[in-house]
Motif scaffolding. Structure first.
Motif, mmCIF file in Angstrom:
data_model
loop_
_atom_site.group_PDB
_atom_site.id
_atom_site.type_symbol
_atom_site.label_atom_id
_atom_site.label_comp_id
_atom_site.label_asym_id
_atom_site.label_seq_id
_atom_site.Cartn_x
_atom_site.Cartn_y
_atom_site.Cartn_z
ATOM 1 N N ILE A 1 -4.300 9.358 7.433
ATOM 2 C CA ILE A 1 -4.913 8.155 6.890
ATOM 3 C C ILE A 1 -4.406 7.905 5.489
ATOM 4 N N ILE A 2 -4.191 6.644 5.167
ATOM 5 C CA ILE A 2 -3.925 6.194 3.803
ATOM 6 C C ILE A 2 -4.823 4.991 3.568
ATOM 7 N N VAL A 3 -5.672 5.088 2.554
ATOM 8 C CA VAL A 3 -6.594 4.001 2.213
ATOM 9 C C VAL A 3 -6.011 3.180 1.064
ATOM 10 N N ALA A 4 -6.133 1.887 1.147
ATOM 11 C CA ALA A 4 -5.665 1.018 0.068
ATOM 12 C C ALA A 4 -6.300 1.463 -1.247
ATOM 13 N N CYS B 1 0.830 -1.205 0.000
ATOM 14 C CA CYS B 1 0.000 0.000 0.000
ATOM 15 C C CYS B 1 0.864 1.253 0.000
ATOM 16 N N ARG B 2 1.916 1.265 0.779
ATOM 17 C CA ARG B 2 2.764 2.455 0.907
ATOM 18 C C ARG B 2 3.509 2.768 -0.388
ATOM 19 N N VAL B 3 3.867 1.760 -1.162
ATOM 20 C CA VAL B 3 4.657 2.000 -2.375
ATOM 21 C C VAL B 3 3.801 2.046 -3.639
ATOM 22 N N HIS B 4 2.500 1.846 -3.511
ATOM 23 C CA HIS B 4 1.619 1.842 -4.686
ATOM 24 C C HIS B 4 1.671 3.221 -5.360
ATOM 25 N N PRO B 5 1.719 3.261 -6.686
ATOM 26 C CA PRO B 5 1.778 4.560 -7.395
ATOM 27 C C PRO B 5 0.642 5.505 -7.038
ATOM 28 N N THR B 6 -0.544 4.974 -6.787
ATOM 29 C CA THR B 6 -1.668 5.830 -6.409
ATOM 30 C C THR B 6 -1.419 6.472 -5.046
ATOM 31 N N THR B 7 -0.878 5.708 -4.105
ATOM 32 C CA THR B 7 -0.551 6.254 -2.792
ATOM 33 C C THR B 7 0.527 7.319 -2.900
ATOM 34 N N ARG B 8 1.528 7.047 -3.701
ATOM 35 C CA ARG B 8 2.682 7.940 -3.801
ATOM 36 C C ARG B 8 2.434 9.159 -4.675
ATOM 37 N N ARG B 9 1.321 9.212 -5.369
ATOM 38 C CA ARG B 9 1.073 10.324 -6.283
ATOM 39 C C ARG B 9 1.199 11.677 -5.582
ATOM 40 N N GLN C 1 5.153 11.860 -2.317
ATOM 41 C CA GLN C 1 6.341 11.380 -3.008
ATOM 42 C C GLN C 1 7.570 11.266 -2.124
ATOM 43 N N PHE C 2 7.386 11.501 -0.821
ATOM 44 C CA PHE C 2 8.457 11.200 0.131
ATOM 45 C C PHE C 2 8.392 9.748 0.581
ATOM 46 N N LEU C 3 7.288 9.055 0.241
ATOM 47 C CA LEU C 3 7.188 7.635 0.579
ATOM 48 C C LEU C 3 8.141 6.829 -0.307
ATOM 49 N N PRO C 4 8.597 5.679 0.166
ATOM 50 C CA PRO C 4 9.566 4.896 -0.612
ATOM 51 C C PRO C 4 8.944 4.306 -1.878
ATOM 52 N N THR D 1 -4.870 17.917 14.097
ATOM 53 C CA THR D 1 -4.594 18.534 12.809
ATOM 54 C C THR D 1 -4.344 17.466 11.746
ATOM 55 N N PHE D 2 -4.483 17.872 10.492
ATOM 56 C CA PHE D 2 -4.197 17.013 9.348
ATOM 57 C C PHE D 2 -3.408 17.831 8.341
ATOM 58 N N GLU D 3 -2.473 17.196 7.651
ATOM 59 C CA GLU D 3 -1.737 17.872 6.593
ATOM 60 C C GLU D 3 -1.893 17.118 5.282
ATOM 61 N N THR D 4 -1.899 17.871 4.175
ATOM 62 C CA THR D 4 -1.960 17.269 2.852
ATOM 63 C C THR D 4 -1.214 18.160 1.876
ATOM 64 N N GLY D 5 -0.745 17.569 0.789
ATOM 65 C CA GLY D 5 -0.027 18.339 -0.207
ATOM 66 C C GLY D 5 -0.915 19.404 -0.830
ATOM 67 N N ALA D 6 -0.327 20.559 -1.121
ATOM 68 C CA ALA D 6 -1.092 21.644 -1.733
ATOM 69 C C ALA D 6 -1.594 21.267 -3.113
ATOM 70 N N ASP D 7 -0.999 20.244 -3.733
ATOM 71 C CA ASP D 7 -1.453 19.782 -5.046
ATOM 72 C C ASP D 7 -2.511 18.687 -4.945
ATOM 73 N N ASN D 8 -2.795 18.228 -3.725
ATOM 74 C CA ASN D 8 -3.761 17.138 -3.538
ATOM 75 C C ASN D 8 -5.163 17.711 -3.355
#
Length: 201
Positions: free
Chosen positions: A102-105, A31-39, A42-45, A135-142
């Motif tokens: 949170i990260i969903v499969a 799940c952590r390395v899936h392209p959809t997760t990393r979109r 991008q600091f994830l492995p 608090t929650f953080e997310t990428g400004a592009d997300n």
């Protein structure tokens, strides 16, 4: 510090938040390395072995400022599958605050799993742990996550940080920060999420 033993059920019984365990290490790594997760993360492995997932799980269990959960999802046929992970961290007892995530499969995107898991997580944070602020953080592009935080989770935009996350290629991305107070949870957010979950009951 041993892994916690907290298990949290959702109102619909579709979702259960459980302590991370070895049985989910392979699915967690995938799940952590899936392209959809990393979109947008991008600091994830790009690659992670089951053993690396185990080492990460065991290391985080030692940190009292982190409470991790794996999401287990019960399908219509009764089978239980790995649905992602969520939790809260950066627990600050002095200021009674934390950060959630949170990260969903990827295969469960669009099923309401995120909404249900966050409801269960926030209910535990505010009603069991009596934390005042999360608090929650997310990428400004997300943009999808921003819309979800604002319209579904009812979180308030509080900050915009420039070049806050560094990707594996060395580039930086901006981050937006959202917050929910315990009074906001009890005032309208809890009922708002319960209304959305009612369609699954």
């Amino acid at each position: 510090m041993p892994q916690h033993s907290i298990i949290l059920d959702s109102p619909t019984k579709r979702i259960k938040l459980v302590p991370p365990s070895s049985s989910d290490d392979a699915a967690s790594a995938a799940c952590r390395v899936h392209p959809t997760t990393r979109r947008f993360l991008q600091f994830l492995p790009e690659h992670m072995s089951t053993d690396e997932a185990r080492i990460r799980r065991e290391g985080r269990a030692e940190d009292k400022r982190i409470v991790d959960f794996n999401v287990h999802y019960t399908q219509n046929d009764g089978n239980i599958i790995f649905g992602g992970f969520c939790g809260f961290f950066n627990i600050d007892e002095n200021h009674n605050s934390c950060e959630g995530g949170i990260i969903v499969a990827p295969e469960l995107h669009g099923t309401g799993v995120a909404t249900e898991a966050i409801y269960v997580l926030l209910r535990y944070i505010f009603e069991n742990r009596n934390i005042h602020r999360t608090t929650f953080e997310t990428g400004a592009d997300n943009l999808p996550m921003q819309r979800w935080l604002e319209t579904v989770a009812g979180a308030r935009l509080e900050s915009q940080r420039k070049d806050a996350w560094r990707a594996l290629d060395g580039n930086y991305s901006d981050v937006k920060g959202y917050a929910i107070l315990e009074t906001e949870w009890r005032g309208h957010i809890k009922a708002q999420l319960e209304n959305r979950l009612a369609r699954f009951i």
